[in-house]
Design a protein around this motif. Structure first.
Motif, mmCIF file in Angstrom:
data_model
loop_
_atom_site.group_PDB
_atom_site.id
_atom_site.type_symbol
_atom_site.label_atom_id
_atom_site.label_comp_id
_atom_site.label_asym_id
_atom_site.label_seq_id
_atom_site.Cartn_x
_atom_site.Cartn_y
_atom_site.Cartn_z
ATOM 1 N N UNK A 141 0.835 -1.194 0.000
ATOM 2 C CA UNK A 141 0.000 0.000 0.000
ATOM 3 C C UNK A 141 0.875 1.251 0.000
ATOM 4 N N UNK A 142 0.278 2.326 -0.487
ATOM 5 C CA UNK A 142 0.898 3.662 -0.429
ATOM 6 C C UNK A 142 2.296 3.674 -1.028
ATOM 7 N N UNK A 143 2.539 2.845 -2.017
ATOM 8 C CA UNK A 143 3.879 2.693 -2.575
ATOM 9 C C UNK A 143 3.916 3.142 -4.026
ATOM 10 N N UNK A 144 5.131 3.266 -4.546
ATOM 11 C CA UNK A 144 5.331 3.760 -5.912
ATOM 12 C C UNK A 144 6.243 2.809 -6.660
ATOM 13 N N UNK A 145 5.857 2.488 -7.903
ATOM 14 C CA UNK A 145 6.626 1.561 -8.737
ATOM 15 C C UNK A 145 6.776 2.166 -10.125
ATOM 16 N N UNK A 146 8.015 2.234 -10.609
ATOM 17 C CA UNK A 146 8.297 2.800 -11.935
ATOM 18 C C UNK A 146 9.453 2.047 -12.586
ATOM 19 N N UNK A 147 9.425 2.000 -13.918
ATOM 20 C CA UNK A 147 10.531 1.511 -14.744
ATOM 21 C C UNK A 147 10.972 0.102 -14.339
ATOM 22 N N UNK A 148 10.180 -0.854 -14.795
ATOM 23 C CA UNK A 148 10.470 -2.264 -14.565
ATOM 24 C C UNK A 148 10.698 -2.957 -15.909
ATOM 25 N N UNK A 149 11.146 -4.213 -15.852
ATOM 26 C CA UNK A 149 11.349 -4.976 -17.081
ATOM 27 C C UNK A 149 12.424 -4.400 -17.970
ATOM 28 N N UNK A 150 13.466 -3.843 -17.385
ATOM 29 C CA UNK A 150 14.499 -3.178 -18.177
ATOM 30 C C UNK A 150 15.315 -4.171 -18.996
ATOM 31 N N UNK A 151 15.352 -5.447 -18.569
ATOM 32 C CA UNK A 151 16.067 -6.477 -19.322
ATOM 33 C C UNK A 151 15.095 -7.472 -19.934
ATOM 34 N N UNK A 152 14.085 -7.909 -19.170
ATOM 35 C CA UNK A 152 13.065 -8.823 -19.689
ATOM 36 C C UNK A 152 11.717 -8.125 -19.603
ATOM 37 N N UNK A 153 11.360 -7.445 -20.676
ATOM 38 C CA UNK A 153 10.175 -6.593 -20.649
ATOM 39 C C UNK A 153 8.908 -7.371 -20.321
ATOM 40 N N UNK A 154 8.785 -8.581 -20.846
ATOM 41 C CA UNK A 154 7.578 -9.367 -20.614
ATOM 42 C C UNK A 154 7.440 -9.865 -19.199
ATOM 43 N N UNK A 155 8.485 -9.717 -18.391
ATOM 44 C CA UNK A 155 8.459 -10.152 -16.993
ATOM 45 C C UNK A 155 8.644 -8.961 -16.050
ATOM 46 N N UNK A 156 8.277 -7.786 -16.531
ATOM 47 C CA UNK A 156 8.488 -6.582 -15.750
ATOM 48 C C UNK A 156 7.224 -6.082 -15.070
ATOM 49 N N UNK A 157 6.514 -6.973 -14.368
ATOM 50 C CA UNK A 157 5.275 -6.586 -13.696
ATOM 51 C C UNK A 157 5.555 -5.624 -12.543
ATOM 52 N N UNK A 158 4.563 -4.784 -12.263
ATOM 53 C CA UNK A 158 4.663 -3.945 -11.081
ATOM 54 C C UNK A 158 4.482 -4.756 -9.816
ATOM 55 N N UNK A 159 3.324 -5.398 -9.680
ATOM 56 C CA UNK A 159 3.038 -6.311 -8.559
ATOM 57 C C UNK A 159 2.611 -7.641 -9.152
ATOM 58 N N UNK A 160 3.253 -8.708 -8.725
ATOM 59 C CA UNK A 160 3.037 -10.051 -9.261
ATOM 60 C C UNK A 160 2.524 -10.912 -8.113
ATOM 61 N N UNK A 161 1.310 -11.452 -8.268
ATOM 62 C CA UNK A 161 0.666 -12.212 -7.193
ATOM 63 C C UNK A 161 0.579 -13.670 -7.606
#
Length: 477
Positions: free
Chosen positions: A293-313
């Motif tokens: 909660x109350x968190x910030x996520x930016x710029x993921x998947x820089x090497x494997x774009x298809x696996x660059x989820x923000x939150x993965x459940x």
């Protein structure tokens, strides 16, 4: 003249006394507690109390009490210290959420076995809705039964170097707080120490306390497990480490951001995860009843774009051989994703909900789809393959560059058909701007596969700049 002066002085003294009395009266916390169900299932529900300070001074602590009807019990709880006497429950603040500033809020959550909801709620002895006077039992603050003493939260361990942090994570104990000083911490940061429901372990620091992992290195085991000589490359790894609170700091420049493996009841609050090679936050190996909660996520998947989820459940069914530790499945159930900002630059979905997971909540988040890659079918803000999720009051936008098909999607993997994957989910109150590119705000892939447990899209959802419209299924009023 002298009498006038005396009278004036006396008048001033009265005014001053009244003013001081008013100030003294105003400078006090005033707390309310609002109950809400966050998820439901056939034999129980998840819930939280939102505590708000409407007064003029910060609180130092809080105590919420209520009764449950016979046949219903609190099975688990978090972000609080719980005591019980028969059907009467008392929750006091944890070490990190008792001080509530004026106008601010904190919350605690719990799961109930049974369908009865709280009765006779009080906060600090007053009605939870506000007003009223303390009950006689609450005013007798010296009484152990009226005001139970929370379990000791243990010492604070201050760290300022990577070596100190690694040592503190390895030596952590229930109730302890590890406090990061500002600075950059480079290394492999992992813990295998479990907290408890009444004595969680806290890792906290300011936003300019930054965890960086330049790995991976060494020879990886066949399935991820902390192994001597192998650096996973994860920014922070909880392995068999439930009941941790992660608060305030930053994770950056790592293979993965924060990974919780078999670490149920993990709470991530106010963190910043950015510039990671793959996913930012992963609840894996049945890390159920967790919260970000109350968190910030930016710029993921820089090497494997298809696996660059923000939150993965959870985990894809193809990975249950490694992560299926609950009857062969990854049961990262009842995970809550609340009030976060995810994007831009998140290359896969902002949130990917995997098959075999149940009854989570995705609420109050802001999704910026700019930069979504389209790789590995990543072309929506949220992809739901789980069951019984509540997705509500989120705001999503898309502007190029990026590949964008729909705002929210469901899919129905057949890994374990009995689960009815991608079914029984609910959307309400979501606001979607598809940027003139996306087809539907909510695209339900199949209705026939969910005929026994349909997905529900309420009319309270809205959409602008859609190619086709709100949804491809019938809307529920």
């Amino acid at each position: 003249m002298r009498r006038l002066a005396i009278a004036a002085a006396a008048g001033s003294a009265v005014v001053l006394a009244v003013s001081l009395a008013a100030v003294a009266h105003a400078a006090a916390p005033q707390l309310t507690a609002t109950f809400g169900q966050t998820s439901t299932w056939s034999t129980g529900y998840g819930a939280q109390y939102l505590i708000r300070n409407t007064g003029d001074a910060p609180s130092a602590s809080w105590r919420v009490e209520f009764d449950l009807p016979a046949g219903s019990t609190v099975a688990s709880s978090w972000s609080s210290v719980r005591t019980v006497s028969g059907q009467h429950y008392t929750f006091t603040n944890a070490s990190f959420n008792g001080d509530i500033a004026p106008g601010a809020t904190e919350d605690f959550g719990f799961n109930v076995s049974g369908l009865g909801t709280p009765l006779n709620c009080t906060i600090d002895g007053r009605p939870c809705a506000g007003g009223g006077t303390p009950s006689p039992s609450a005013s007798a603050s010296a009484s152990p039964t009226a005001s139970p003493t929370p379990t000791s939260t243990g010492p604070v361990v201050d760290v300022s170097t990577a070596t100190q942090l690694s040592s503190a994570l390895a030596a952590a104990r229930p109730g302890q707080t590890i406090r990061l000083a500002p600075g950059t911490y480079r290394g492999s940061f992992v813990t295998t120490v479990a907290g408890t429901a009444s004595q969680r372990i806290n890792l906290t620091g300011p936003a300019n306390a930054i965890l960086v992992n330049d790995g991976p290195s060494g020879t990886a085991p066949s399935c991820p497990v902390p192994t001597a000589g192998w650096d996973s490359g994860y920014g922070l790894w909880l392995y068999n480490a439930p009941y941790w609170n992660l608060t305030g700091f930053t994770v950056a420049d790592a293979k993965k951001g924060i990974v919780a493996d078999n670490s149920h009841h993990t709470t991530i609050d106010g963190v910043y995860v950015h510039d990671v090679e793959e996913e930012a936050v992963h609840f894996r190996r049945s890390s159920a009843d967790s919260v970000i909660r109350n968190s910030r996520i930016e710029r993921t998947g820089l090497v494997q774009a298809g696996y660059g989820e923000g939150v993965y459940i959870g985990s894809a069914g193809s990975n249950w051989g490694c992560h299926g530790n609950s009857g062969g499945a990854d049961r990262s159930d009842r995970v809550q994703v609340l009030n976060n900002r995810i994007g831009p630059g998140v290359a896969a979905e902002a949130i990917d909900v995997k098959e075999g997971t149940f009854d989570g909540v995705i609420r109050g988040n802001t999704f910026d789809g700019q930069g979504i890659s389209g790789a590995n079918s990543a072309d929506s803000w949220v992809d739901v393959k789980g069951v019984g999720y509540v997705i509500e009051d989120n705001t999503g936008t898309f502007r190029g560059p990026g590949t964008f098909a729909n705002g929210y999607e469901t899919h129905n993997p057949s890994t374990t058909p009995a689960f009815g994957n991608g079914c029984g989910n609910v959307w309400r109150g979501n606001r979607s701007d598809l940027g003139g590119v996306g087809d539907y705000a909510i695209n339900v892939t199949s209705t026939s596969k969910c005929s026994a447990n349909p997905n529900v899209v309420y009319a309270s959802n809205t959409v602008t700049n859609a190619v086709r419209g709100l949804t491809n299924v019938a809307v529920t009023p």
